[in-house]
Structure formats: C-alpha cells, structure tokens
Design a protein around this motif. Structure first.
Motif: not given
Ligand SMILES: Nc1ncnc2c1ncn2[C@@H]1O[C@H](COP(=O)(O)OP(=O)(O)OP(=O)(O)O)[C@@H](O)[C@H]1O
Ligand SMILES: Nc1ncnc2c1ncn2[C@@H]1O[C@H](COP(=O)(O)OP(=O)(O)OP(=O)(O)O)[C@@H](O)[C@H]1O
Ligand SMILES: CC(C)C[C@H](N)C(=O)O
Ligand SMILES: [Mg+2]
Ligand SMILES: [Mg+2]
Lengths: 377, 434, 260, 227, 336
Positions: D98-109
């Motif tokens: 459901i997120r429309t922003d860039d979620f690569r950071d979260t994935m890295a976390q």
C-alpha cells in the motif's frame, strides 16, 4: 368421428451433438409432410397429425432411449428416427421392438442395420452405405481416377462407407493409398492431412460430415495445397460446404442418395417456402419417412403399428400411381378409393428387401460454389 | 431440521418426482429413470470412494465404464465362427509379446544404472518390440477382420451368461486401474486428473479402432440379456393372461416387467455395494483414508502406507465403475464405442457426486438419481419453458420461431441452471459429509 | 541406537545438511539445537524417510534404514512430530489420535465387512486411550472438535499426542514447544521424562527454549550450517564460544527500555 | 469484544485490549484461550458479535481488513503468515504494497535486522526453515511501516539470538511511538519488555497489569508462565 | 536425394501447422492457467468463453463488413476484436458477480468450483447456440495467404509447395506478444504481483492491503482478453463452430497441465508439446523419405508409426510420459 382422431408421430433426432446442424431441416422436412396431410383432412377420415420431438444426442444411447421411451409414453403412433446409426440400433432394440413400434429412419445408413433383427418394424428411406461404395467407385472410374486417398469420420457410418468405397474401388482396379479416420469436432486436422498428403493419390475422398471433421479436413488440405479436387460422398453434400469453403472447392464431385425427376425439385421449392433448406442432407428422406407412415396408415385404415407396418412396403413400391412431394392429399384420396400408389417422394423412395431404400444416387459437381446435379446413377 | 429427516425428505422428493413422471408421462419412462438412476448411482459411488474418501481426482471414469462394456461383449456375445482359428493365436502372441517388451523395459530400468546406455537400451527394446508386435498383430488382425466385416469381423465373445460380465467388467476395470495406479498415482490433484482423462481417451481410442476386439465404431449389436425379451413375453400366453388379470395390455406389461427385472438386479448390486461402502467408510479403514486425504505426509509418518491405500481405493472405485459399465451395456444390449464421451460419462458422474455431496455415500446415490433425472427430464422442461416464454407472442413472430427452434439447445442451458441453483443452496452438496 | 553417518542433503545447489554425523544413544533424551536454517528439520526429515539424502547413511539398531519410507519406520518404532503442525483437519481431535496405532484389524477392508465385532472391541479400547491422551494434554474438551478448527498451540499438542498413542522406541520432536504455553510445556516435559524413564523411550528434541532443553536433555547437540558444531551437556554447550555467536547470543541490547 | 467463528459458539467474551502510543502490550494465556481470535477480531477478520474496535478514537469496527491496513494497521498472523510461492524479496514487497513512496530503505533495514533473509532473498519463502519463515513474516509487517503493529507469536520457533534481536527491534519500533500488540508464549521475556500485560483465559480478561506486575504475581507465574 | 523438397514437405505439413496449432492451444492454455493460478480452479467454461468471445467478434465483424469497413489484407475481425473483448469482459465480470463470488466467499473447495464452472459452460453454450446457432460461421476476409503453396512452387520451382496463411502468421505473432505482455505484467507490475500474492495466500494478501475483489476483477479481464483473442484467432484459422470450442478444451487443458498449471511459460511450452505430438507421431514419412532416399530405395509403405486414429491417444501418452518424469509439468506448476 373426425375430431377425436389424432395421429402423433415421434421424431428422435440429435438436436444437440455432432450433427445438430442437420437435424433442424430434417425435422422441418418431416413436419412439413405431417402438416400437408393434416391440412388435407383426408387421413383416416380427418385425423390431424402432430409431431413430438425428442433429442437423441446422435451418440448418446441413454438419452436417445429415454427420449424415445418418453415419446412412446406420449402415445405416438410411429417413430421417425433415429438419425445416427448407433442410437438407431439402441432405440430399435430397446424401445421400438419391445413396444411393437414402427421406426422409419431417414438417415441411419450403416450396413449393419440391414441384417438386424427387427420383427418387421424397421425401415429406412436412405440406402445402405454398401451401395454408395459401389456407386462411388464407378463414378471415380468413369472420371479416370486411378488412385485415391480416403478419410472417413470415425463412426459406424464413416467406417462402413469407407469400407464399401475401398473394397469397391479396389475391385475395379483402383488403388487406395491410405485409409485414415478422423474424429469429428476436433480442433485441428493437420495430422490427418499430413498423413494423407504423404500417401498421395489423384483425389482425396472424404467420407465425413459436411459441417464436421469433413469440412475441416478439406479446409486443411486446401490450405496446405495438398489437393484441389475432392470426392464427396453423401454426408458431404450440402450447401454449407461450398458456402464455407468458397471457390476452391469448384470441380470437386460426389454423389448423394436421391433421384432424378421432379420429386426433389418440388421438394426444394416447398422447403424454400417453408423457410428451410430442402437440400440439406437427409431432409428429403425425412419428409419421405413421415409421408410413408401416414400413407401406410391410410392404407391399413389404422394407426396401430401392428396393422400398418405391413403396408409400408406396399405404398412405397410399384405398382401404382407415382406420388411426389406435395401430392400427399392426392395419394390419400387414391388409397381411400382402393387404388394402389407408388410413393416416389422427394428422395425416390424404393424400398427393397429388408426395408431400406434401393438407392439411386444423384451425381453432384460443385460449380461456381453450387452443388450442380450432373446426372444420376 | 435434523439430518436424517432432511435426507429422507430429499430421497422422498426424488421418489415423488419419478412417480410424477410415471403419472404424467408413463411408467415406462419412470422405470427407465430408475434403472439408469441406479446405474448412475453405482458409478457415483465408485467415484465417491475415490474422491470423497481418498481425495483421488479421477477423471477417467469413462474409460472404466467402457471397459465394463467391453466385458459385456467379450463374455456375453457368441464367438465368431472361425475367427479365433484365423487370427486368435496371432493376436494373443502379439499381446504377450507386447507385455514382455514392457516387462523387459521395466527390468532394464530397475537393473541398469541410469545413464545414456540405459536410455539407449530402453529405446532399442521399445522400438524393436513395437515393430515385432506390429508384425505379429497386423496380419492376424487382418484375417479376423476379413470374416464377414459387415456383421462380425471380430473375435466375438465367450457366449457365457451375460450376468457374469458384471464382475468381469469390474475385473477389467480393476486391472486397468492397477496399471494406471502403478504409474500415475504419484501425481497430485489436477495432474492426476488429466492423466486419467488421457488414459480414458486412450482406452476409448482402442475400443474405437481395434475392430478385431470390439468391431470398433461399427458397434456390437445384440448383446444377450439376463432378462426375457419383451416379444417372448408378449407371445407367452401365460404372461399375457397374468397381465390381463392385473388389467395391463401385453405390450405395456412386458415392457414394464422387463424393466422391473432390470431394476431388481441393479438395485441388488447397488445395495450390496452401498452396504460395503458404508461399512468401509465408518470403520478404521475409512478413518485412515480420510487421514490420508487430509494430509498425506502426516499419515505416512503415522505408519500408513499411503501409496498402497491409494492404489487399493483407486482399484476398488474403478472396479465399481466397471461393473456399472457392464450393467449399462447389458441393458443397452449394444456396445457403441462412439457414445463414450467425457461429458456424459465422466463429468456428469462428477456432477452427481458433487451435487449429492462428496464423502457421503447416500449423497452419491441421491446425486446419481437426481442428476440423471434432470439429464433426461430437462429437455421437456426446456420445451415447456420456451412455450411459456413464447405464449404471449405473436404466432408468426420470427423471434417466437427462433425461440422454439432453440428449445433443444436449452437442454444444456437448463441443466447448467439447475446445477448452479442446487450448488448455490447447498454448496457442499445435498447430503454433505458429516 | 541411531547412527547418522555423514548425511548430505542438497536442494539444488544449496547444502541444507552438509555432512552431519551423530549418534543417539538408546534411552537418552538428546537435544538438537542450532540457528534457524541450520538443517535440523531437514536432518529429521532424512532420518524419518520423508527426504532421501543426497549421500550418507542412517542406521537404527545396526540396521540400515536409509531411504526407508516413513510408514515402514513407524512400524519399526520411529515416530516424529512436525514443526509446522500436520493435523488431519477434517477429522475430530479424537479421530486424529485413534487413527495412529498400526495394525488395527479394522484397517483391513475384509474385516470392515465381516469382522465388525472385533473392530468394535478394538475401537472401544482405542477411544479410551485417545481420551486419556487428550486429557493429559488438557484438551479433552476438544475431543469432538474438528482438528482444523483448533488453535495453533492446540494443534501442536495434538501433534505430540499422536506419538503417545503407541509404544514407540524413538520419538523425534520438532519444536513441540513453539507456541505452547509454558506451564503446559512443563507438564509435557514431565511426560517426556516419564515416558523416557518408565517406558524407556528415546527422544530427540529440537527446541529453541533453553529452559526446556536444560530440564530434559543430555546430551545436547548444536548444529549450524548443516554440520554438527558441538556436542555435550547443555552447560558445556552454553559455554561454547561458537555456539554463543551463532545461536545463543548475548541477550537484549535494549534492556534499559524495560519499564522506561 | 465478543466474537466467534462462523456460527459456532462465542470464543471471546467481553474481552478488552488496549494499547497506547509507544507502548508494548503483551497478551499471554493458555492454548486456545482466544488470543489469536482476539487479534483476528481486532483486525476485522471475523465477525464481531458485540463490542468495538477503535483506532485513535475512531470507530473502525465496520471496516474491512484491507481498509484497516490502509489506516496503518499491520498484522502478522500466527499461522500461514508468508506467501510460500513468492520469493523472500517479493514477500517483503507485498508488505509494502500500500505504500507509494520508495521503500528501499525499509527493506534494507529489514535485511539488516534479519541478515539471513538477504542471503535468501531470491528463494521461494516456502522453502525456508521454520524460523526463517517467521522472520519473513515479521519483516513483511515491518515493511508496511504501520501505525499499529500486531504480532501473533512472532518468536515461535526462532532461535534465541534472533529472538533477542527481534525483541530489540520491537522495542526500537515502540520507541518511535508505534504501539505494539503482541501475543507471546515466550511470556517471561515478552513481559519483561512489556508496558502492559493481559492474561486471557477462555476468551475473557483474567489478569491485567504492567509487565512487571504480572511477572511478579505468583498465581500468574505458576498457571501461565511455567513457574 | 532432394533435401530441399523433403524439408519443404515437412515444413508444409508438420512444422507450420504445428506451430500455428501450438500457438492456438497456448493462447487458450494461458487463460486456463491464469484462472488456475490465481483463482485456483480448473475453469471448464474457458472453451465456451472462447466461443462466446469469438461469437461477439463474428457478429461485430459482420456488422463492420456491412458498413464496408475493412482492414485491407488483414481480416476485419481484428478490428472487431477489441470490442469483442470488451463484451466478454462484461460477461465474465457478470458471471463472477452472480456465480463465482458466492463460492469464493464461502471458501468452497476447488472441485466445487470446477463443477460450478461446468454449469457455467452449459449456460454459455446454450447462449451461444441460441444467438448464432450451431452451424459453422465464416467471418474471414482479407488476404488468405501470406504465401500459398501454388505461388511458392511457382516462385521456387520446387516440387513441393509451402503455404503460410495470414491467420497462421497473425496467430503466431499475437501469441508471442501476448505472452511477453503477460509475463511483464505478472512479474513486474504491482497489480501482477498482487495477483500472485492473492493466489498464494488470500488471507495474508488481505493483510497486506490487497483488495481481493480487484485482483479477481483484473484476472477475469485478462482472461476475457485471452479467451476472446484465442477464440477469434482459432475461428479465423479454422472456422467458427460452437461445438468445437468445447472440444478444444481437452487439448487446452492438456497443454496447461503438461506445461505446469499456473505457469504461463508452461502453457506455451505445453501448447507446442501437445500440438506437435498430435501432428508428428502419426505422420506418414513416405513423402519425406521419398525425397531423401536414393533413387530406387524410396519406401513403398506409408512409414507411419501409428495410424491417425490414435493421434489423440498419442498426445496423451506423451503427456503421461512427461508427467511421470515431471509430476507437476515441464515448468513446475502449482497444485491445489
Ligand atoms: N525444499 C527446500 N528447498 C530449498 N531449500 C530448502 C528446502 N527445505 C529447506 N531448505 C533450506 O535448508 C535450510 C535448512 O532448513 P531446516 O528446515 O532444516 O532448518 P532448521 O534447522 O529446522 O531451522 P528452524 O530452527 O528455523 O526450524 C534452510 O536454509 C532452508 O532454507
Ligand atoms: N477456525 C476456527 N473455527 C472454529 N473454532 C476455532 C477456529 N480457530 C480456533 N478456534 C477455537 O477458538 C478457540 C480459541 O482459539 P485461538 O486460536 O484464539 O487460541 P489462542 O489463544 O491463540 O491459542 P494458542 O496459544 O494455542 O495459539 C480455541 O478453542 C479453538 O478451538
Ligand atoms: C445423419 C447422418 C449423417 C447419419 C449417418 N448417415 C449415420 O448413419 O450415422
Ligand atoms: Mg526446523
Ligand atoms: Mg494463537
């Protein structure tokens, strides 16, 4: 009294299933004869004729038998049908014979039915395929064909016909390069055409159904450029074939049960007026089947199968006044007056031996996208 | 409403429907529905055993039914004179050779280590075997088929009492099921389904094309009956008299009587099978099967030999279908390979099982009767529907003509509609698994 | 009792078990620990016949049992539970247990038709036994509930219950404790000890709860990356640097959050 | 809340659970007490027969689960909590659906938190070990960056080292102000970090208190925490 | 020895028809496999969906032809296709609303849905026959051949001709495009991924914020597009006849399964496996060998392994063999 009498004829055809597109005109043909008789008011002192239909599925014994059983229950006086040879055998054995019901099939052409035990109850207005084989072989010979490839629809009709064509053609010195079955209603016929083309031959004889696998085979063969001309037995003759395949079919030829003379022409015209196609396969035969029933009843003065069954051969064959489609009223009148008739009908009915059509054949060639009759045999 | 009451009611409704047909159409029709209903129920019982108990997705019912039909011919028909002498031994030795070839391949597969050499040997054996087989078979077949092809042209049967064909049909089907089971039962759900579907098609292809065995598409007509012929009854003064004393005319009495006899035979078979299935279902055996159906891995870990049980059930269920097939061909008195269509012999039976309620034997029986009833009775319903729709229309309107013309096509449509309605109101079948 | 000899199990290119060798003594309760993905379950599956090893052998009481199917092993007295519960979901909990014992005469079709008396007697005994087990596991009220409709922990209990239905020689328990209430887990631990003492069952226990392991197991084997890392008593293992690094860790870093 | 499955009996009886910003609430209780049922009810996955669910004071009792996700609720169910046929990475992506922003950071976390997942990110999640699956499940929920995080036994089957890290991470998440509602059987560890504890017995609140209180209560310890 | 003629003969009777038929099966199998993969049941109604879709195209084509619109050398039906797809989408969405959704909400077992779809098949079947009748319908126009056998012979002076029909060309090209699109869609787009997620674990998809009804809707829309395209291309190449579409179902399912259910690549591979096993095993090699063998050594017999009676059986034997070695199909399909 006139009003109480109602003659009911049952029709068991495959309204659904592999020959569903043939059965519409077929039943229309039969019902046209009934209407004609009914309107004349001459049958058995003014009986009306009604029809009752049941579906045979063409290949579903269970369905056909229970349908026929239902018709018996509805009190029919005669049974027109069945259409395909397989279910015809089943209905005959399980319904007609036990109930002493007379059956006239317009289209079951398997040679196997000739010798089937029938207690004198089974007739057909079409000839056995054994005969067609001979006729076709002769035609091929006359045209100078030396070798043929042969494909047939894989049922008792196709197989029986193919056997007959093969043996007759070989008997007069022709060569049959391959005999290959095809299943109806399949999605693709490249395999069959591939094998047939590889075997080669002057001509491809397609013993199938015109709006089934037969048409598919021809289309595939034309597309691949394997043959230009085709041999077309009865199941392939019908206006749909040239219509669907187009000009490429011009020059192909074949034959269908039927005879010379005004019978078929009148019938076609009548059918046109009635809003269906009289040249559709087995449609004339269906008309004739219904007519035979009614004429035999008139001759016997009864609508009891046991009483009129012996009259069928009598009204169908010479001697007597020849009767053509549209003349049923006249025929009824004649019979009433105790005169003999010889029903010719739309398909030149001539019943032989065990109660099947003797078989004259109309030779057909496709010209300009039309089935032209070019002679008779 | 408690379950027993509900179920009794459901069977009551079917009964009432059939009785209605008896009054409204004829008792012959009603009895015919009963006898075909019985046969259908037996098939459904077999499928239910496989699917409802064990979760085996068999879509090859048609093949087993056809094998039953073959048994009826091979057991019941008289032998064709001279056929066996002409080519019988040739055929037999060809078949033995074929079996040996396959055996050899299996042996090689077992004994030799995997590798290109094994593949090569296997292919060599297969090709060699195939050509030898054809070389033996073809001439023998030709000789057999040459014998009066229009009437016989096949080996014929053993000329034994046709009732024997029923168990034999079961055995044929069981044999085929064993072979299939050995090879394909490892497949899951829909993969097994298409495999069985394919095998059924292969069986039918053989029946259709091996004329020496079954006359192929030329059909075997006149399979003997276990019950008297109507004509004989009608000619039997004793029977006619008895019929008359009950107020029946001889024709009707004979047709009814024959059907009653068939029904008695079929019902006996159904009752025995039903009893056996019920017992089996409500026993540790049935429990074991349900466990396997729920979770094969766990059942295996709990010491249940899943493969063996699957094979057992597959064979039993198929055998039941084979018996039903033999019964049906006996009643038809003819074997018509062309009539074996998946829609009619496989999917319709599946509809019976699902609508009846899979996992429940009574459900299968109910489904068998109900669906068969509909299969033959929706046609008049379709006509009736069309009549109703068109009743208000102008007599000559083309739409009306078109509608009436289409009435027969409405058979399948009505069938579909009824099917959807039934499943809508009881999505787990009319008599669900408890 | 069980000797595992250099077992390898590869999935494609991945070596899930990579040369594990270990011995399980008769009458012991062996603990098997190791990080997630160490190959414990895979090793279980190889021993129990669910997976065929890529190479290596398993012997039980001197007999080579490598690659034997699970149902054969069951009859040899080798039982196992599944980490992810494998209940028979459409059957009641009681039936889940009653189906377990092998050689029931009612499992032969013939007897279902002609040996009903015998079956009935056997069934009565089985039922009593099943109820006893259910009661022990504190889920007797679920006897007639479909196993598909019980809670996650209850499923694990049922999983354990199945092994209690028969006399086993060796039982492999794959994380029976995960998701089971600790108080109940203690009771289960007691039961394991009792079965071990009284009936001389051998147990192999995979578990991540060190308290539980400590209470039951000696010896403890620690696996990592498909191989055996260390063997010994729990205390020895706990002291092993490698084990601490790979598996046990050093506790919460954010302890200070508590109560804050 | 009062709730149950299908038309079966009530499983939950007037049970109340609440968690505030930045708090960790832990539910414990015997097997079959209704803990998971309670979580599902809060998330709208079964019919609530009585009672309400409120998020930030807003009544969301009638919202569909996916609408609740949109409102910022994240949930890790107890069982079948991963997409078995999809790769690990795709599982995580679905978490961020459901997120429309860039979620690569979260994935890295998430990969930092569970390094093993990074290694296996191209593997189908169904081929993972039990504990690895659990990590994927939690990772998926973290990807949502939820406003409320609900975890049903997140530590079942994970090794001690991972469990510790998981709790660490949970604490960190809570510190960012996100309330966390969690069911745990590793109750002692869980209650240690909990601000609030609920003991559920047979679908009803039996004990409620701070984590410490419950840990200290001998009755609770004996009956539910294994002594 | 004449390799060129031998090759052309083989190409003309085996390769080209095999590829075209294979593409037709593949397009059909894609639809089946998609429904299986995402909605998790074997959709028996697919054949008749194709029939209904093709029927709308036929009727529209006639309409356009009546208006005098044409695409030149290409069949007008291509112009009608998008509209027909629209109609089919409406039909499928309607069906889903009225029929399938109920069972989905009830979480009915897949087999129930299979039987339900059989019911839908019957109804579709009835509708098609009711509207357009049971007969063959011709709606092909435009240039029939890219190259016909006769032209080929004239051009090359070879003994054998090679014909390549426009419809075959279109079919192959379309199949390639559709597969590429589908792949990209399923594996790279959000909607595609959400579809796969839904098919994997419905409840969890819900928890990820995926709207299941949307997924279902998109699925049916794609299926409708696939079915209509497949139906129209098949109808153009062979002929439009309602009954054959039901018959087509069997080889289509065989293709989907041999390739691995739920796997689009598998559907393609499966289509070709089935098509070529039908065409090649029963091929009579007489002609080809006739060209290949030195003079005097040409075969006299047909050199045919099995008669064409068994072509269907043979394709199933091949299917069985594939499944025995790869129990979930060539490309690791799913199974419920
Ligand atoms: N079918 C499979 N295909 C590919 N890899 C697999 C498969 N099954 C397991 N694996 C891999 O093998 C490794 C070992 O898995 P296993 O289930 O044995 O771990 P485990 O030690 O039981 O861990 P846990 O404590 O988490 O249950 C894992 O990395 C897993 O990803
Ligand atoms: N799908 C279901 N249908 C019907 N009843 C169910 C279902 N799932 C669980 N139950 C019942 O609801 C009760 C509570 O189950 P729940 O899963 O909420 O327990 P729990 O507290 O989470 O236990 P655990 O710690 O074992 O996971 C149990 O008694 C169980 O039998
Ligand atoms: C209707 C006909 C085409 C039937 C065919 N003559 C047969 O005997 O089967
Ligand atoms: Mg594990
Ligand atoms: Mg729970």
């Amino acid at each position: 009294d006139a009003h109480a009498k109602e003659v009911k004829l049952g029709i068991v055809f495959g309204f659904t299933g592999p020959i569903e597109s043939l059965t519409g005109p077929m039943s229309a043909g039969a019902e046209m004869a009934m209407k004609e008789v009914s309107d004349s008011g001459l049958l058995l002192d003014g009986a009306t004729v009604t029809s009752a239909r049941a579906d045979s599925g063409c290949i579903d014994n269970g369905l056909a038998v229970s349908g026929a059983e239902r018709l018996i229950a509805e009190g029919i006086n005669g049974l027109i049908g069945a259409d395909c040879s397989g279910v015809t055998g089943a209905v005959l054995q399980n319904v007609a014979i036990p109930n002493g019901m007379v059956m006239i099939s317009p289209s079951a052409t398997s040679p196997g039915l000739t010798t089937m035990e029938d207690n004198g109850l089974f007739f057909r207005t079409s000839p056995s395929d054994a005969r067609e084989g001979e006729v076709m072989a002769e035609i091929l010979q006359e045209r100078g064909v030396e070798s043929i490839a042969l494909t047939y629809t894989n049922n008792d009709y196709g197989k029986g016909l193919a056997d007959a064509i093969e043996s007759s053609f070989k008997a007069i010195g022709g060569e049959v390069t391959i005999v290959a079955a095809h299943e109806d209603g399949k999605a693709d016929y490249s395999a069959e055409v591939g094998a047939l083309a590889s075997a080669g031959g002057d001509l491809l004889v397609v013993a199938g159904y015109l709006d089934q696998g037969g048409a598919g085979i021809i289309k595939s063969a034309l597309d691949a450029g394997a043959w230009d001309t085709f041999g077309l037995p009865g199941g392939m003759i019908g206006e749909n074939l040239p219509k669907n395949i187009g000009p490429d079919l011009n020059g192909s030829y074949g034959q269908i049960a039927g005879s010379e003379g005004p019978g078929i022409e009148t019938f076609t015209k009548m059918a046109d007026e009635g809003g269906f196609d009289g040249t559709s396969p087995y449609t004339p035969e269906s008309y004739d089947a219904a007519a035979l029933f009614l004429l035999a009843m008139q001759a016997a003065g009864s609508m009891d199968p046991a009483e009129y069954k012996d009259k069928i051969l009598e009204v169908a064959n010479a001697p007597g006044t020849e009767i053509y489609p549209g003349e049923l009223a006249k025929a009824l009148e004649l019979i009433k007056n105790g005169e003999d008739i010889d029903y010719v009908g739309a398909s030149s009915v001539e019943l032989i031996g065990p109660g099947e059509s003797a078989g004259t054949y109309r030779m057909i060639e496709i010209r300009d996208g039309k089935n032209e009759t070019i002679g008779f045999k | 409403m408690n379950a027993t009451l509900r179920n009794t009611l459901l069977f009551g409704i079917i009964g009432a429907l059939i009785v209605y047909v008896g009054f409204a159409q004829s008792w012959n029709s009603a009895l015919l529905i009963i006898s075909m209903g019985l046969i259908s129920s037996i098939m459904a019982l077999g499928v239910n055993l496989q699917w409802g108990f064990a979760g085996l997705f068999n879509v090859g019912i048609m093949g087993f039914v056809a094998l039953g039909g073959l048994a009826a011919v091979l057991v019941g028909m008289p032998p064709t004179e001279g056929a066996f002498a002409a080519g019988g031994w040739g055929v037999v030795s060809a078949l033995v050779l074929g079996a040996l070839t396959i055996l050899a391949v299996i042996l090689v597969m077992r004994r030799m280590a995997a590798g290109w050499l094994r593949t090569l040997v296997v292919i060599a054996i297969l090709i060699g075997g195939f050509f030898l087989y054809r070389a033996l078979l073809d001439p023998a077949v030709e000789r057999i088929e040459a014998i009066n092809p229009a009437q016989t042209g096949y080996l014929g049967g053993l000329g034994l009492p046709v009732l024997l064909a029923w168990p034999v049909g079961g055995l044929f089907a069981a044999g085929a099921a064993w072979i299939i089971g050995k090879t394909a039962l490892g497949l899951r759900s829909d993969y097994l389904a298409i495999a069985t579907l394919g095998i059924a098609e292969i069986i039918i292809a053989i029946l259709k094309n091996e004329d020496w065995l079954t006359r192929g598409v030329k059909n075997v007509i006149g399979v003997p009956r276990p019950v008297p012929y109507e004509i004989d009854l009608q000619n039997d003064p004793g029977f006619v008299e008895r019929a008359a004393s009950f107020g029946f005319d001889p024709v009707e009495a004979s047709t009814l009587w024959v059907k009653v006899l068939y029904i008695a035979l079929f019902a006996a078979v159904l009752l025995i099978l039903l009893w056996m299935s019920q017992r089996a279902l409500h026993s540790p055996w049935g429990r074991m099967l349900r466990a396997i159906r729920d979770n094969e891995v766990a059942a295996e870990a709990m010491g249940k030999d899943v493969t063996a049980r699957h094979l057992q059930v597959f064979i039993l269920g198929s055998a039941i279908c084979g018996i039903a097939g033999a019964m049906m061909t006996t009643m038809d008195s003819q074997l018509t390979p062309g009539t074996y269509q998946p829609l009619r012999f496989t999917f319709l039976v599946w509809v019976m099982v699902i609508v009846g309620g899979s996992g429940n034997n009574f459900g299968a029986v109910l489904g068998g009767f109900l669906i068969w009833f509909l299969w033959v009775q929706v046609e008049p319903m379709g006509f009736w529907l069309m009549d109703l729709i068109t009743s208000g229309m102008d007599l000559n309107s083309p739409l009306r003509a078109h509608l009436l013309e289409s009435a027969s096509h409405m058979r399948l449509l009505t069938m579909g509609l009824v099917l959807l309605l039934v499943l809508r109101f009881s999505p787990r079948g009319l008599i669900p698994e408890r | 009792m069980i000797v595992v000899d250099d077992i390898h199990k590869h999935f494609g290119g991945f070596h899930a078990v990579d040369g594990a060798s270990l011995t399980i003594d008769a009458g012991s309760i062996t603990g098997l620990i190791g990080p997630n993905g160490a190959g414990k379950t895979t090793l279980f599956n190889v021993i129990a016949g669910v997976l065929k090893p890529t190479s290596g052998k398993v012997h039980m009481d001197g007999e080579n049992i490598t690659g034997l199917p699970p149902h054969t092993l069951f009859h040899k007295g080798l039982l196992r539970t599944f980490q992810i519960a494998h209940e028979f979901h459409s059957m009641t909990c009681r039936e889940n247990l009653m189906m377990v014992p092998g050689g029931q005469s009612g499992e032969s079709l013939w007897n279902t038709w002609f040996g009903t008396r015998r079956i009935a007697n056997e069934e009565r005994a089985l039922r009593a036994k099943a109820d006893e087990v259910l009661e022990f596991l504190t889920i007797e009220h679920l006897a007639d509930q479909k196993a598909g409709q019980i809670s996650g922990g209850q499923k694990k209990l049922l999983e354990l219950g199945r092994t209690m239905m028969v006399d086993a020689k060796i039982v492999f328990l794959d994380e029976v404790g995960a998701g089971v209430n600790r108080t109940l887990l203690n009771t289960i631990g007691d039961a394991i000890l009792r079965l071990n003492k009284e009936r001389n069952y051998t147990f192999v226990v995979i578990e991540h709860d060190m308290d539980f392991i400590g209470r039951l197991c000696d010896p403890v084997i620690c696996m990592a990356e498909g191989r055996v890392l260390a063997t010994g008593t729990l205390d020895e293992i706990k002291a092993n640097e490698q084990v601490i690094e790979a598996y046990l860790g050093t506790g919460l870093k954010n302890k200070d959050k508590v109560g804050a | 809340m009062t709730a149950g499955y299908g038309n079966g009996p009530d499983i939950l009886h007037d049970c109340t659970i609440a968690v505030d910003r930045g708090e960790i609430a832990v539910i414990v209780g015997p097997n079959g007490a209704g803990k998971s049922t309670g979580m599902k009810a809060v998330f709208g996955m079964l019919d609530m027969r009585k009672g309400h669910v409120r998020l930030d004071g807003e009544d969301i009792t009638d919202l569909s689960p996916q609408a609740r996700v949109a409102k910022g609720m994240g949930f890790v169910p107890q069982t079948s909590n991963i997409f078995t046929s999809m790769t690990v990475e795709e599982n995580l992506e679905m978490g961020a659906f459901i997120r429309t922003d860039d979620f690569r950071d979260t994935m890295a976390q998430v990969y930092d938190l569970f390094p093993i997942l990074k290694e296996k990110r191209r593997q189908a999640a169904g081929e993972l070990s039990g504990g690895q699956r659990q990590q994927v499940a939690v990772g998926r929920a973290l990807m949502t960056q939820p406003k409320v995080l609900m975890l049903d036994e997140p530590t079942a089957g994970v090794s001690p080292i991972v469990m510790d890290e998981l709790f660490d991470r949970i604490i960190e998440v809570a510190r960012t102000g996100i309330p966390i509602l969690m069911v745990e059987q590793n109750a002692r560890q869980a209650l240690e970090i909990a601000d609030k504890g609920y003991v559920l017995v047979q679908g009803a609140n039996a004990y409620t208190g701070t984590g410490k209180e419950l840990l200290a209560d001998p009755e609770v310890r004996k009956s539910f925490l294994g002594g | 020895m004449d390799f060129l003629n031998a090759f052309i003969a083989l190409a003309n009777y085996v390769l080209v028809p095999g590829i075209a038929y294979g593409s037709q099966l593949a397009l059909g199998a894609l639809g089946v496999t998609l429904v299986y993969g995402i909605l998790r049941f074997s959709n028996f109604a697919h054949g008749d969906t194709m029939a209904l879709g093709a029927m709308s195209a036929v009727l529209l084509t006639w309409l356009f032809q009546g208006w005098g619109i044409s695409l030149g050398p290409l069949p007008t039906a291509l112009l009608a296709l998008p509209f027909a797809i629209g109609l089919t989408i409406l039909l499928l969405l309607g069906t889903d609303r009225v029929v399938y959704r109920f069972y989905r909400e009830k979480k009915a077992k897949p087999v129930i849905l299979v039987i339900v779809s059989l019911g839908v098949t019957f109804i579709y079947n009835g509708i098609t026959r009711f509207i357009i009748g049971a007969d063959d319908q011709n709606f092909l126009d435009g240039e029939r051949f890219i190259i016909s056998a006769r032209d080929f012979k004239e051009m090359t002076g070879l003994e054998e001709g090679l014909s390549f029909k426009t419809t075959q060309g279109i079919t192959i090209v379309t199949a390639i495009i559709v597969v590429a699109l589908l792949f990209w869609f399923l594996n790279r787009t959000r909607a595609g991924k959400s579809m796969r997620a839904y098919s994997d674990n419905e409840d969890l998809a819900l928890l990820s914020g995926i709207n299941p009804e949307r997924v279902v809707m998109i699925t049916w829309m794609i299926v409708a597009a696939l079915a209509t395209t497949a139906g129209v291309l098949y109808g153009l190449d062979k002929s439009f006849k309602p009954f054959t579409y039901f018959q087509l179902l069997l080889p289509i399912f065989a293709s989907a399964i041999v390739g691995g259910l739920g796997n689009p690549l598998g559907a393609i591979a499966g289509g070709f496996v089935i098509a070529f096993s039908e065409v090649t095993i029963t091929y009579a090699w007489k002609k080809v060998l006739g060209y290949m063998m030195p003079e005097g050594l040409e075969p006299s017999g047909l050199v045919q392994l099995l008669s064409t009676d068994y072509k269907f059986a043979v394709s199933f034997v091949i299917l069985l063999i594939v499944l025995l070695f790869k129990p979930t199909g060539l490309f690791k399909g799913q199974s419920v």
